[in-house]
Every structure is written in C-alpha cells, then in structure tokens.
Design a protein around this motif. Sequence first.
Motif, PDB file in Angstrom:
ATOM      1  N   LEU A 117       0.872  -1.170   0.000  1.00  0.00           N
ATOM      2  CA  LEU A 117       0.000   0.000   0.000  1.00  0.00           C
ATOM      3  C   LEU A 117       0.909   1.219   0.000  1.00  0.00           C
ATOM      4  N   SER A 118       0.970   1.904  -1.130  1.00  0.00           N
ATOM      5  CA  SER A 118       1.896   3.029  -1.304  1.00  0.00           C
ATOM      6  C   SER A 118       1.126   4.340  -1.262  1.00  0.00           C
TER       7      SER A 118
ATOM      8  N   ALA B  22      -1.635   1.813  -5.131  1.00  0.00           N
ATOM      9  CA  ALA B  22      -1.259   3.225  -5.081  1.00  0.00           C
ATOM     10  C   ALA B  22      -2.422   4.062  -4.557  1.00  0.00           C
ATOM     11  N   LEU B  23      -2.179   4.756  -3.462  1.00  0.00           N
ATOM     12  CA  LEU B  23      -3.164   5.642  -2.842  1.00  0.00           C
ATOM     13  C   LEU B  23      -2.538   7.029  -2.786  1.00  0.00           C
TER      14      LEU B  23
ATOM     15  N   LEU C  86       3.967   1.913   2.497  1.00  0.00           N
ATOM     16  CA  LEU C  86       5.003   2.880   2.155  1.00  0.00           C
ATOM     17  C   LEU C  86       4.354   4.246   2.134  1.00  0.00           C
ATOM     18  N   SER C  87       4.880   5.172   2.922  1.00  0.00           N
ATOM     19  CA  SER C  87       4.351   6.536   2.875  1.00  0.00           C
ATOM     20  C   SER C  87       5.428   7.502   2.436  1.00  0.00           C
ATOM     21  N   GLY C  88       5.020   8.502   1.653  1.00  0.00           N
ATOM     22  CA  GLY C  88       5.934   9.525   1.174  1.00  0.00           C
ATOM     23  C   GLY C  88       5.347  10.900   1.374  1.00  0.00           C
TER      24      GLY C  88
ATOM     25  N   LEU D 216       7.426   1.344   5.932  1.00  0.00           N
ATOM     26  CA  LEU D 216       8.545   2.187   5.520  1.00  0.00           C
ATOM     27  C   LEU D 216       8.041   3.613   5.388  1.00  0.00           C
ATOM     28  N   CYS D 217       8.596   4.498   6.195  1.00  0.00           N
ATOM     29  CA  CYS D 217       8.243   5.912   6.146  1.00  0.00           C
ATOM     30  C   CYS D 217       9.361   6.680   5.448  1.00  0.00           C
ATOM     31  N   ASP D 218       9.042   7.232   4.300  1.00  0.00           N
ATOM     32  CA  ASP D 218       9.943   8.159   3.626  1.00  0.00           C
ATOM     33  C   ASP D 218       9.510   9.554   4.086  1.00  0.00           C
TER      34      ASP D 218
END
Length: 291
Positions: free
Chosen positions: A9-10, A38-39, A83-85, A113-115
Amino acid sequence: MTANTKHILSIQSHVVYGYAGNKSATFPMQLLGMDVWALNTVQFSNHTQYQQWKGMVMPQGQITDIVTGIENIDALKECDAVLSGYMGSAEQVKEIIDVVKRVKAVNPNAIYLCDPVMGHPDKGCIVADGVKDGLCEYAIPNADILTPNLVELRELTGLPVENFAGAVEAVKALLAQGVKKVLVKHLSKVGISAQKFEMLFANGDGIWHIQRPLHPFDREPVGVGDLTAGIFLADILNGMSDIEAFEHTANAVNEVMETTYQAGQYELQIIAAREHIVQPRCQYRTEKLDV
C-alpha cells in the motif's frame, strides 16, 4: 498474480506529468514483482519544483475511507507493507499512521517504511504546515524503516549533522529510538567525497556506506528519493538481505540517473531504464563502517 506475490500500500503524491511520489515508485516496484496499491495524497499536474502546478490535496478522510473500503472486502490482511511519502496536509500524517496500525492489526508481519518527506524550500519542494512536526512526532515510534535525506535526518533527530561523523551519530540516534532500519538517501554536503553520491544504511548489526557516481545535472531531477525508498522496500519483500537490498537499490537508482543524464532530461527516465532497474549493469559495493 501468484500466492507469493507481495502487496504494498503506497501512500504518496501523484503527478500527471513527470515523475515524483507514486509516479516514481510504483512502476519500479511492479518491475520487481510487487503488487502496488497506489493511494494518492495529492494529485498535481506536475511536481512542485516547477514553481507552479495545478491540482488538489485529497480531502481529509479520503485516505481513511479508501482503506476502509479495502478492509470491507476483507483484503487489508493481504497487505505486506505500507510505504508513505509526500503528505499533502498535517491531517494526513495522523490518517496514515492510523492506516499503518490497522494493517498491522490484521497482518502483524506487515512492514511500515516511512519516507519522511519534509520539503526543501531552497529547491522549491513545498510541504504543508504541520507535516514536518507530525512526521517527527509520529514517524519514529511507528516506522520499521526510515529513509531520510540529510535535511530530514536533521529534523528527525534534532542534531546538526554537519559532517560524516555527525550523520553516523544521527543514524545511531534513530536506531536507539526503535527504528529497525535507516537508509539515508543522500548524504549531500556531509559525505566523504564531494565528487560522489553517498548513502548510509544502518540496522542492529552495524552501519554501511556506499558511493556511486554524482552526475552533474544542470537541474537535479525530482523523485529520486521516492524511487530509492520504493526499490529498497521491494527488495526487502523479495527476501534480499538488508545489504543486498541496499546495494541493489544504489545500483538500480544509479542506472536511472545515468540514463536520465545521458538523455539530457530533467524528469527521471524510469521507462528507458526499466531493464537495468531489475538487473543493474553497475555493481557498486558497500563498506561496513568501524563504528
């Protein structure tokens, strides 16, 4: 899709033109065998470093609603990683951390994973008020993997990080707070060599350093950090060791950068470099630090 396919889940930005956020990370993760959900936190015409853009931040509650929809069809338990950006508002920080907790409640093995994209005003990367503070408050306690750049490393730790030794100490500080893995995407001016692009990786077993060529772009491409975080997460989910993943990530990103530079382009040439993302031609290696 096989039963062994991993699902990510991006949650990042989306640009219609060019490459940043999910646009930069999704296709490379798919190339590496991931099923990417992709969100988008925002939908913009182009990335903000053009100094002008059109589009919108997704309304408050939208992220929560969409994840609830996935949960309602009993599919959230299939999520292997979040994955968060880039986040479009301070409210989205709390929404995303809530999503991470919901995913881990139904799949305790899921990775976060936190970017921690915090903006870089000098480069024109604009982040909404409150996002930086929210990341500092919520990212460290909940992230399994952090992928800061130099600016973000300073903000997350509160340390000045004025040289290479300072970067090492900052990475140690994040590990001491419970983060399992830290990948510093770009050491920038605190690297050992001004002629190289340098990265650090740290886990409970030590700290590693890698160098690759620094391509002399007239304008530095955007979305490189998003690309880096996505490839590293896909490599981990593919069963690579941390160091194998770190090396492959550095080499795969270098292939994209070299392709982009040779083409004389500002936007990342991810499509043109697709074969070399999977199998990089270059083979730069890590060095374990004696720290």
